[in-house]
Write a protein that holds these residues in place. Structure first.
Motif, PDB file in Angstrom:
ATOM      1  N   TRP A  29    -102.496-127.052 -19.152  1.00 31.36           N
ATOM      2  CA  TRP A  29    -101.124-127.079 -20.105  1.00 31.36           C
ATOM      3  C   TRP A  29    -101.584-127.419 -21.293  1.00 31.36           C
ATOM      4  O   TRP A  29    -102.420-128.180 -21.588  1.00 31.36           O
ATOM      5  CB  TRP A  29    -100.275-128.273 -19.500  1.00 31.36           C
ATOM      6  N   ARG A  30    -100.884-126.802 -22.408  1.00 31.84           N
ATOM      7  CA  ARG A  30    -100.905-127.379 -23.729  1.00 31.84           C
ATOM      8  C   ARG A  30     -99.540-127.502 -24.295  1.00 31.84           C
ATOM      9  O   ARG A  30     -98.477-126.998 -23.796  1.00 31.84           O
ATOM     10  CB  ARG A  30    -101.393-126.217 -24.619  1.00 31.84           C
ATOM     11  N   GLY A  31     -99.256-128.496 -25.206  1.00 28.67           N
ATOM     12  CA  GLY A  31     -98.038-128.804 -25.785  1.00 28.67           C
ATOM     13  C   GLY A  31     -97.957-130.383 -26.177  1.00 28.67           C
ATOM     14  O   GLY A  31     -98.793-131.076 -25.692  1.00 28.67           O
ATOM     15  N   GLY A  63     -84.682-130.418 -24.063  1.00 23.81           N
ATOM     16  CA  GLY A  63     -85.413-131.688 -24.093  1.00 23.81           C
ATOM     17  C   GLY A  63     -86.681-131.591 -23.364  1.00 23.81           C
ATOM     18  O   GLY A  63     -87.683-132.955 -23.673  1.00 23.81           O
ATOM     19  N   LEU A  64     -87.329-130.738 -22.777  1.00 19.94           N
ATOM     20  CA  LEU A  64     -88.386-130.415 -22.178  1.00 19.94           C
ATOM     21  C   LEU A  64     -89.230-129.485 -22.637  1.00 19.94           C
ATOM     22  O   LEU A  64     -88.656-128.361 -23.046  1.00 19.94           O
ATOM     23  CB  LEU A  64     -88.491-130.323 -20.677  1.00 19.94           C
ATOM     24  N   ARG A  65     -90.590-129.460 -22.926  1.00 18.70           N
ATOM     25  CA  ARG A  65     -91.180-128.197 -23.359  1.00 18.70           C
ATOM     26  C   ARG A  65     -92.819-128.280 -23.121  1.00 18.70           C
ATOM     27  O   ARG A  65     -93.304-129.423 -23.287  1.00 18.70           O
ATOM     28  CB  ARG A  65     -91.190-127.849 -24.632  1.00 18.70           C
ATOM     29  N   ILE A  66     -93.444-127.285 -22.411  1.00 16.12           N
ATOM     30  CA  ILE A  66     -94.927-127.098 -22.249  1.00 16.12           C
ATOM     31  C   ILE A  66     -94.954-125.847 -22.998  1.00 16.12           C
ATOM     32  O   ILE A  66     -94.376-124.743 -22.633  1.00 16.12           O
ATOM     33  CB  ILE A  66     -95.216-126.849 -20.529  1.00 16.12           C
ATOM     34  N   ASP A  67     -95.790-125.953 -24.151  1.00 15.54           N
ATOM     35  CA  ASP A  67     -95.902-124.601 -25.112  1.00 15.54           C
ATOM     36  C   ASP A  67     -96.448-123.506 -24.198  1.00 15.54           C
ATOM     37  O   ASP A  67     -96.339-122.456 -24.257  1.00 15.54           O
ATOM     38  CB  ASP A  67     -96.666-125.111 -26.140  1.00 15.54           C
ATOM     39  N   GLU A  68     -97.669-123.732 -23.223  1.00 19.26           N
ATOM     40  CA  GLU A  68     -98.293-122.879 -22.700  1.00 19.26           C
ATOM     41  C   GLU A  68     -99.032-123.407 -21.475  1.00 19.26           C
ATOM     42  O   GLU A  68     -99.718-124.315 -21.516  1.00 19.26           O
ATOM     43  CB  GLU A  68     -99.212-122.016 -23.477  1.00 19.26           C
ATOM     44  N   GLY A  69     -98.502-122.734 -20.193  1.00 19.73           N
ATOM     45  CA  GLY A  69     -99.472-123.017 -19.094  1.00 19.73           C
ATOM     46  C   GLY A  69    -100.244-121.914 -18.736  1.00 19.73           C
ATOM     47  O   GLY A  69     -99.831-120.718 -19.038  1.00 19.73           O
ATOM     48  N   TRP A  88    -101.843-115.811 -14.708  1.00 20.12           N
ATOM     49  CA  TRP A  88    -100.624-115.720 -15.446  1.00 20.12           C
ATOM     50  C   TRP A  88    -100.591-116.748 -16.509  1.00 20.12           C
ATOM     51  O   TRP A  88    -101.229-117.757 -16.527  1.00 20.12           O
ATOM     52  CB  TRP A  88     -99.337-115.515 -14.731  1.00 20.12           C
ATOM     53  N   ASP A  89     -99.573-116.465 -17.605  1.00 20.79           N
ATOM     54  CA  ASP A  89     -99.527-117.756 -18.496  1.00 20.79           C
ATOM     55  C   ASP A  89     -97.982-117.663 -18.949  1.00 20.79           C
ATOM     56  O   ASP A  89     -97.279-116.639 -18.545  1.00 20.79           O
ATOM     57  CB  ASP A  89    -100.462-117.623 -19.766  1.00 20.79           C
ATOM     58  N   GLY A  90     -97.663-118.575 -19.751  1.00 16.50           N
ATOM     59  CA  GLY A  90     -96.414-118.806 -20.427  1.00 16.50           C
ATOM     60  C   GLY A  90     -95.812-120.211 -20.362  1.00 16.50           C
ATOM     61  O   GLY A  90     -96.459-121.127 -20.004  1.00 16.50           O
ATOM     62  N   PRO A  91     -94.670-120.399 -21.199  1.00 10.42           N
ATOM     63  CA  PRO A  91     -93.923-121.506 -21.500  1.00 10.42           C
ATOM     64  C   PRO A  91     -93.260-122.017 -20.308  1.00 10.42           C
ATOM     65  O   PRO A  91     -92.751-121.277 -19.486  1.00 10.42           O
ATOM     66  CB  PRO A  91     -93.379-121.181 -22.789  1.00 10.42           C
ATOM     67  N   ALA A  92     -93.000-123.352 -20.321  1.00  9.25           N
ATOM     68  CA  ALA A  92     -91.761-123.939 -19.419  1.00  9.25           C
ATOM     69  C   ALA A  92     -91.000-124.883 -20.552  1.00  9.25           C
ATOM     70  O   ALA A  92     -91.382-125.682 -21.002  1.00  9.25           O
ATOM     71  CB  ALA A  92     -92.480-124.865 -18.551  1.00  9.25           C
ATOM     72  N   ILE A  93     -89.542-124.558 -20.446  1.00  4.54           N
ATOM     73  CA  ILE A  93     -88.461-125.030 -21.275  1.00  4.54           C
ATOM     74  C   ILE A  93     -87.365-125.463 -20.741  1.00  4.54           C
ATOM     75  O   ILE A  93     -86.755-124.616 -19.681  1.00  4.54           O
ATOM     76  CB  ILE A  93     -88.365-124.037 -22.546  1.00  4.54           C
ATOM     77  N   GLY A  94     -86.937-126.574 -21.107  1.00  6.38           N
ATOM     78  CA  GLY A  94     -85.842-127.226 -20.580  1.00  6.38           C
ATOM     79  C   GLY A  94     -85.110-127.809 -21.472  1.00  6.38           C
ATOM     80  O   GLY A  94     -85.350-127.855 -22.847  1.00  6.38           O
TER      81      GLY A  94
END
Length: 210
Positions: free
Chosen positions: A170-172, A143-149, A135-141
């Motif tokens: 991880w990318r970002g 002030g926090l961000r992982i563009d794609e895991g 699976w893949d997708g972003p993680a966002i909070g």
């Protein structure tokens, strides 16, 4: 930017390190590693060009069907993964390619960031029943961000037990400000996930045998 990057990594460290006990997973490799050893599902793997990457594995003394059921019942994750606050399927039916789910983990306040919640939206891209998941997708909070895991899992029966291998990238811009720190955070998350999966599967197996 440095502050935000550390906050992202802090979230992953929290997700990886506040979990429960059980036998530790065994790290096979960290960082880039060899593409030959990379974890694959239906011929697809992680983002091999990503700067942040970790691979690890563990052996679980439980039936394959038990391990698979626990891992793929994503809405039950909060009941056995201490760092996971919530997890919700965004579609219905068995987990399959195209299925999506949204899950959250808390980030405590530190000298560098406020307390917040990291929201991860994952979409299954490949799935082979009782064999592998990707699976893949972003993680966002805030002030926090992982563009794609990108996260890949394989499950293999070996002498009556299950070898579970996993690899994630991880990318970002934020997390790539300090690759070593972010890789350590990612490693902590994966090691604890495997430990908690192993603990629950073996406990359920022991109960069934009584």
């Amino acid at each position: 930017m440095r502050t935000r990057m550390v906050a992202v990594a802090t979230a992953a460290v929290v997700a990886g390190l506040v979990g429960g006990g059980g036998a530790p997973a065994r790290a096979e490799a960290s960082g880039g590693g060899s593409d030959r050893a990379t974890v694959r599902c239906a011929g697809r793997t992680v983002d091999t060009a990503a700067k942040i990457r970790h691979r690890t594995e563990t052996t679980i003394d439980a039936p394959l069907r038990t391990v698979w059921r626990i891992q793929t019942n994503v809405e039950r994750w909060p009941s056995w993964q201490e760092p996971v606050l919530s997890s919700k399927r965004l579609d219905r039916g068995p987990l399959r390619p195209g299925s999506s789910f949204r899950w959250t983990t808390s980030v405590p306040e530190t000298t560098l960031n406020p307390a917040t919640t990291l929201v991860v939206t994952s979409t299954v891209r490949q799935l082979q029943h009782q064999r592998c998941l990707r699976w893949d997708g972003p993680a966002i909070g805030a002030g926090l961000r992982i563009d794609e895991g990108v996260h890949v899992w394989t499950f293999t029966e070996v002498d009556g037990r299950v070898l579970v291998r996993t690899e994630e990238t991880w990318r970002g811009e934020q997390v790539e400000q300090d690759v070593a720190f972010s890789t350590t955070a990612l490693a902590g998350s994966l090691e604890t996930w495997l430990t908690e999966l192993k603990t629950l599967a073996e406990r359920e197996c022991a109960t069934d045998r009584r």
